[in-house]
Design an enzyme around this catalytic site. Structure first.
Site, mmCIF file in Angstrom:
data_model
loop_
_atom_site.group_PDB
_atom_site.id
_atom_site.type_symbol
_atom_site.label_atom_id
_atom_site.label_comp_id
_atom_site.label_asym_id
_atom_site.label_seq_id
_atom_site.Cartn_x
_atom_site.Cartn_y
_atom_site.Cartn_z
ATOM 1 N N GLU A 132 -0.293 -3.318 15.066
ATOM 2 C CA GLU A 132 -0.709 -4.487 15.848
ATOM 3 C C GLU A 132 -0.584 -5.729 14.968
ATOM 4 O O GLU A 132 -0.510 -5.607 13.739
ATOM 5 C CB GLU A 132 -2.151 -4.296 16.318
ATOM 6 C CG GLU A 132 -2.282 -2.983 17.072
ATOM 7 C CD GLU A 132 -3.506 -2.893 17.946
ATOM 8 O OE1 GLU A 132 -4.388 -3.779 17.855
ATOM 9 O OE2 GLU A 132 -3.570 -1.946 18.731
ATOM 10 N N GLY A 136 -0.915 -3.093 10.141
ATOM 11 C CA GLY A 136 -0.342 -1.768 10.353
ATOM 12 C C GLY A 136 -0.919 -0.725 9.410
ATOM 13 O O GLY A 136 -1.030 0.450 9.769
ATOM 14 N N ASP A 246 2.807 13.768 7.461
ATOM 15 C CA ASP A 246 3.454 14.403 6.309
ATOM 16 C C ASP A 246 4.956 14.566 6.559
ATOM 17 O O ASP A 246 5.788 14.186 5.734
ATOM 18 C CB ASP A 246 2.848 15.784 6.021
ATOM 19 C CG ASP A 246 1.452 15.682 5.428
ATOM 20 O OD1 ASP A 246 1.006 14.547 5.174
ATOM 21 O OD2 ASP A 246 0.820 16.735 5.248
ATOM 22 N N GLU A 248 6.745 13.070 8.740
ATOM 23 C CA GLU A 248 7.352 11.744 8.879
ATOM 24 C C GLU A 248 7.782 11.225 7.491
ATOM 25 O O GLU A 248 8.879 10.703 7.323
ATOM 26 C CB GLU A 248 6.308 10.809 9.507
ATOM 27 C CG GLU A 248 6.778 9.403 9.715
ATOM 28 C CD GLU A 248 5.695 8.547 10.391
ATOM 29 O OE1 GLU A 248 4.703 9.100 10.887
ATOM 30 O OE2 GLU A 248 5.865 7.322 10.406
ATOM 31 N N ARG A 274 37.793 -1.008 -10.912
ATOM 32 C CA ARG A 274 37.723 -2.441 -11.225
ATOM 33 C C ARG A 274 37.929 -2.670 -12.718
ATOM 34 O O ARG A 274 37.200 -2.111 -13.547
ATOM 35 C CB ARG A 274 36.343 -2.973 -10.806
ATOM 36 C CG ARG A 274 36.120 -4.424 -11.088
ATOM 37 C CD ARG A 274 36.917 -5.288 -10.152
ATOM 38 N NE ARG A 274 36.558 -6.695 -10.256
ATOM 39 C CZ ARG A 274 37.241 -7.660 -9.656
ATOM 40 N NH1 ARG A 274 38.294 -7.366 -8.906
ATOM 41 N NH2 ARG A 274 36.860 -8.909 -9.780
ATOM 42 N N GLU A 373 2.095 0.688 -1.412
ATOM 43 C CA GLU A 373 0.704 0.581 -1.895
ATOM 44 C C GLU A 373 -0.162 1.664 -1.244
ATOM 45 O O GLU A 373 -1.009 2.275 -1.907
ATOM 46 C CB GLU A 373 0.124 -0.808 -1.588
ATOM 47 C CG GLU A 373 0.695 -1.947 -2.419
ATOM 48 C CD GLU A 373 2.084 -2.397 -1.968
ATOM 49 O OE1 GLU A 373 2.542 -1.958 -0.886
ATOM 50 O OE2 GLU A 373 2.723 -3.177 -2.695
HETATM 51 C C1 LIG Z 1 11.559 -2.819 10.975
HETATM 52 C C2 LIG Z 1 10.199 -2.268 11.225
HETATM 53 C C3 LIG Z 1 10.023 -1.263 12.157
HETATM 54 C C4 LIG Z 1 8.742 -0.773 12.427
HETATM 55 N N1 LIG Z 1 8.576 0.162 13.424
HETATM 56 C C5 LIG Z 1 7.319 0.508 13.813
HETATM 57 C C6 LIG Z 1 7.099 1.327 14.951
HETATM 58 O O1 LIG Z 1 8.055 1.807 15.582
HETATM 59 N N2 LIG Z 1 5.832 1.587 15.337
HETATM 60 C C7 LIG Z 1 4.757 1.104 14.664
HETATM 61 O O2 LIG Z 1 3.638 1.373 15.064
HETATM 62 N N3 LIG Z 1 4.920 0.317 13.560
HETATM 63 C C8 LIG Z 1 6.171 -0.001 13.126
HETATM 64 N N4 LIG Z 1 6.354 -0.812 12.027
HETATM 65 C C9 LIG Z 1 5.192 -1.321 11.334
HETATM 66 C C10 LIG Z 1 5.010 -0.767 9.930
HETATM 67 O O3 LIG Z 1 4.578 0.564 9.971
HETATM 68 C C11 LIG Z 1 4.029 -1.720 9.231
HETATM 69 O O4 LIG Z 1 4.738 -2.918 8.977
HETATM 70 C C12 LIG Z 1 3.478 -1.164 7.953
HETATM 71 O O5 LIG Z 1 2.657 -0.045 8.204
HETATM 72 C C13 LIG Z 1 2.645 -2.218 7.202
HETATM 73 O O6 LIG Z 1 1.759 -2.873 8.058
HETATM 74 P P1 LIG Z 1 1.699 -4.490 8.069
HETATM 75 O O7 LIG Z 1 3.102 -4.953 8.165
HETATM 76 O O8 LIG Z 1 0.769 -4.898 9.121
HETATM 77 O O9 LIG Z 1 1.157 -4.867 6.651
HETATM 78 P P2 LIG Z 1 -0.400 -4.957 6.234
HETATM 79 O O10 LIG Z 1 -1.090 -3.708 6.636
HETATM 80 O O11 LIG Z 1 -0.932 -6.248 6.706
HETATM 81 O O12 LIG Z 1 -0.260 -5.006 4.648
HETATM 82 C C14 LIG Z 1 0.186 -6.181 3.963
HETATM 83 C C15 LIG Z 1 0.306 -5.873 2.495
HETATM 84 O O13 LIG Z 1 -0.980 -5.510 1.967
HETATM 85 C C16 LIG Z 1 -0.880 -4.251 1.324
HETATM 86 N N5 LIG Z 1 -2.139 -3.524 1.495
HETATM 87 C C17 LIG Z 1 -2.782 -3.238 2.651
HETATM 88 N N6 LIG Z 1 -3.904 -2.537 2.402
HETATM 89 C C18 LIG Z 1 -3.968 -2.368 1.053
HETATM 90 C C19 LIG Z 1 -4.881 -1.743 0.164
HETATM 91 N N7 LIG Z 1 -5.959 -1.113 0.641
HETATM 92 N N8 LIG Z 1 -4.635 -1.793 -1.147
HETATM 93 C C20 LIG Z 1 -3.522 -2.419 -1.643
HETATM 94 N N9 LIG Z 1 -2.634 -3.038 -0.869
HETATM 95 C C21 LIG Z 1 -2.840 -3.011 0.475
HETATM 96 C C22 LIG Z 1 0.266 -3.546 2.005
HETATM 97 O O14 LIG Z 1 0.785 -2.490 1.204
HETATM 98 C C23 LIG Z 1 1.234 -4.700 2.176
HETATM 99 O O15 LIG Z 1 1.922 -4.914 0.962
HETATM 100 C C24 LIG Z 1 7.650 -1.266 11.708
HETATM 101 C C25 LIG Z 1 7.828 -2.262 10.730
HETATM 102 C C26 LIG Z 1 9.084 -2.752 10.485
HETATM 103 C C27 LIG Z 1 9.236 -3.825 9.468
#
Ligand SMILES: Cc1cc2nc3c(=O)[nH]c(=O)nc-3n(C[C@H](O)[C@H](O)[C@H](O)COP(=O)(O)OP(=O)(O)OC[C@H]3O[C@@H](n4cnc5c(N)ncnc54)[C@H](O)[C@@H]3O)c2cc1C
Length: 390
Positions: A132, A136, A246, A248, A274, A373
Site C-alpha cells: 500500500e 510494503g 520462502d 517466493e 575487445r 534490509e
Molecule cells: C516493480 C515493482 C513491482 C512490485 N510488485 C508488487 C506486487 O505485485 N504486489 C505487491 O504487493 N507489492 C509489489 N511491490 C512492492 C514491493 O514488494 C515493495 O516495494 C517492497 O516490499 C518495499 O516496500 P516499500 O516500497 O513500501 O518500502 P518501505 O517499506 O517504505 O521501506 C523503505 C526503506 O526502508 C527500509 N526499511 C523498512 N523497514 C526497515 C527496518 N525495520 N529496518 C531497516 N530498514 C527498513 C526498507 O528496506 C527500504 O529500504 C513491487 C515493487 C516494485 C518496485
C-alpha cells in the site's frame, strides 16, 4: 560447459527440459524483447504460446492443465526467462509462482476451475495485492479493509506497485478484517475480478526497471464481493501470504541467477574480443577480477537456489536460508550487471547491448519481494536464536 551445481542437482529429465526452455527463450522470446520493453507489457499471445508448450503450469496440478512436475521445473523456467527478459519473469512469477500456487493450495474446486486453469493455459493474467502507499515492508499492517455487509463483503482501500495490474483479469487482495496491525490473524484474502464495480486501476508507472512488466496502483472503492470470493478461510489470509514467502524468495534466487548469468554471457566474449592498447581486455587483471567475481557469485547463487528448491520439494522450512539466498543473489545480480556495463565501456550504456537493461532490472531485486534490509532482519533474528539470544 555445465556448472557443477547443474550436474549435482538436476535430473536427466530436468536437464532436457532446461535445454528445451532455453531454446524457446532464445528463439521465441528474445526477438520480442525490444518491443515488449517499449510497449511496457508482454503480448498476451506469448502467454498463450507458453501455455500451449506447457511452460507455465510445469509444477501445478494436472487436473487444471498443469504438468504436475517438480518445483525445480518452475525454477528452471524462472532462471531461463530472467536470463532473456527479467520483466517477463516478474510477470510470470506473479501469475504462476504466487497467484497460481496459492489458488492450487487454497482454492475451492470452482475457484480453481475459473481462475487457476486460465493462468496455466496462458489465457489470463493476475496480480497479488499486498503493498500500500503507506508501506510494503510492514506487510501485516494494511489499511485496506473488508467488512461483512449482509451476506457479502465490502472492500475499501488502495494498493500500489502492483505487478500486472493493468493487464490482469483478477487480483488476490489482502485485507485486514479484524485484529491488530502486525498480527497474522485477522487478514482475509479475496479473489476480485478486475471488472467488479468499484475497482479502478491506475496508469502504468514509468519505472527504472522491469519495463516489460506493467505495474500500477489499484483502488477499491466499496467493492462488493460474495463470500465465495474468499481464498482459504476468512481471517486466515495473511497465513496464505506467509506460507508462500520462502518459495517466493527461492524463485527470486532463480531470477537473480538468470540476470547475472546473462551479464556474464555478454561480458566474457566481449572481453575476449575487445582490443585496447593492442591487447584484448580479457588479458588485463582488472577485467579478470570482474569476470572471476561474476562467475563465482553465479555459481554460488545457483548452487544455493537448487539446494533450496530441493529442500522446498521435501517440504522443509527455510526462512533463514531463503532470505540469505535472496539477499546474496540480488547483490550478485547487481554487481554482475554493474561490472558487465563497465567491461563494455561506452557500449555498456547503449540499449542495443542489453547490459544497460540488465543493470536496471537487477536493482529491482534488492527491493521487490522484501528488501535487502528486511532479509537482513530475518537472518539476524534467526542467527541470534541459534545462540538463545532472540
Ligand atoms: C516493480 C515493482 C513491482 C512490485 N510488485 C508488487 C506486487 O505485485 N504486489 C505487491 O504487493 N507489492 C509489489 N511491490 C512492492 C514491493 O514488494 C515493495 O516495494 C517492497 O516490499 C518495499 O516496500 P516499500 O516500497 O513500501 O518500502 P518501505 O517499506 O517504505 O521501506 C523503505 C526503506 O526502508 C527500509 N526499511 C523498512 N523497514 C526497515 C527496518 N525495520 N529496518 C531497516 N530498514 C527498513 C526498507 O528496506 C527500504 O529500504 C513491487 C515493487 C516494485 C518496485
Amino acid at each position: 560447459m555445465k556448472s557443477l551445481a547443474v550436474k549435482t542437482f538436476l535430473t536427466a529429465e530436468e536437464l532436457e527440459f532446461r535445454t528445451m526452455v532455453r531454446r524457446f527463450m532464445k528463439d521465441e522470446l528474445q526477438p520480442l524483447v525490444p518491443q515488449m520493453e517499449k510497449d511496457g507489457r508482454p503480448p498476451m499471445s506469448l502467454f498463450k504460446r507458453m501455455g500451449d508448450l506447457d511452460l507455465l503450469g510445469t509444477y501445478l496440478p494436472v487436473e487444471y492443465g498443469g504438468s504436475g512436475g517438480s518445483l525445480m521445473t518452475r525454477a528452471i523456467v524462472a532462471e531461463e526467462t530472467a536470463r532473456v527478459n527479467a520483466g517477463l519473469d516478474a510477470t510470470i512469477f506473479v501469475n504462476i509462482g504466487l497467484v497460481a500456487k496459492h489458488l492450487a493450495k487454497y482454492g475451492t474446486e470452482a475457484q480453481k476451475e475459473k481462475y487457476l486453469r486460465p493462468l496455466i493455459t496462458g489465457e489470463a493474467c493476475a496480480s497479488i495485492c499486498l503493498t500500500e502507499p503507506t508501506g510494503g515492508s510492514d506487510a501485516l499492517s494494511p489499511r485496506t479493509t473488508a467488512k461483512k455487509v449482509g451476506g457479502d463483503w465490502v472492500i475499501k482501500g488502495h494498493k500500489t506497485f502492483i505487478t500486472n495490474a493493468p493487464i490482469a483479469q483478477f487480483f488476490l487482495v489482502f485485507t485486514r478484517t479484524s485484529g491488530e496491525n502486525r498480527r497474522a490473524h485477522g487478514g482475509t484474502c479475496f479473489i476480485v475480478d478486475a471488472n467488479t464495480p468499484g475497482v479502478s486501476v491506475g496508469q502504468p508507472f514509468d519505472k527504472l526497471c522491469l519495463r516489460s512488466s506493467p505495474t500500477s496502483e489499484i483502488f477499491f472503492d466499496d467493492v462488493r464481493v460474495p463470500e465465495s470470493q474468499i481464498l482459504g478461510e476468512a481471517e486466515m489470509g495473511f497465513y496464505i501470504m506467509l506460507d508462500g514467502l520462502d518459495v517466493e524468495r527461492v524463485f527470486e534466487g532463480a531470477c537473480n541467477t538468470g540476470i547475472a548469468q546473462a551479464c556474464l554471457d555478454i561480458a566474457a566474449p566481449y572481453a575476449n574480443e575487445r582490443k585496447v592498447f593492442g591487447k584484448k581486455i580479457a588479458d588485463y587483471q582488472m577485467i579478470q577480477d570482474k569476470i572471476a567475481r561474476m562467475a563465482a557469485g553465479i555459481e554460488i547463487s545457483r548452487t544455493m537456489f537448487y539446494h533450496l528448491v530441493r529442500a522446498a520439494e521435501r517440504g522443509e522450512r527455510m526462512s533463514n536460508e531463503a532470505s540469505m539466498l535472496k539477499l546474496y543473489s540480488s547483490e550478485v545480480a547487481v554487481m554482475a550487471s554493474r561490472e558487465a556495463v563497465q567491461i563494455l565501456g561506452g557500449y555498456g550504456l547503449m540499449e542495443e547491448y542489453q547490459v544497460a537493461r540488465l543493470y536496471r532490472d537487477a536493482k529491482h531485486h534488492e527491493i521487490g519481494a522484501g528488501t535487502s534490509e528486511i532479509m537482513k532482519l530475518i537472518i539476524h533474528k534467526e542467527t541470534m536464536k541459534q545462540y538463545d539470544l532472540a
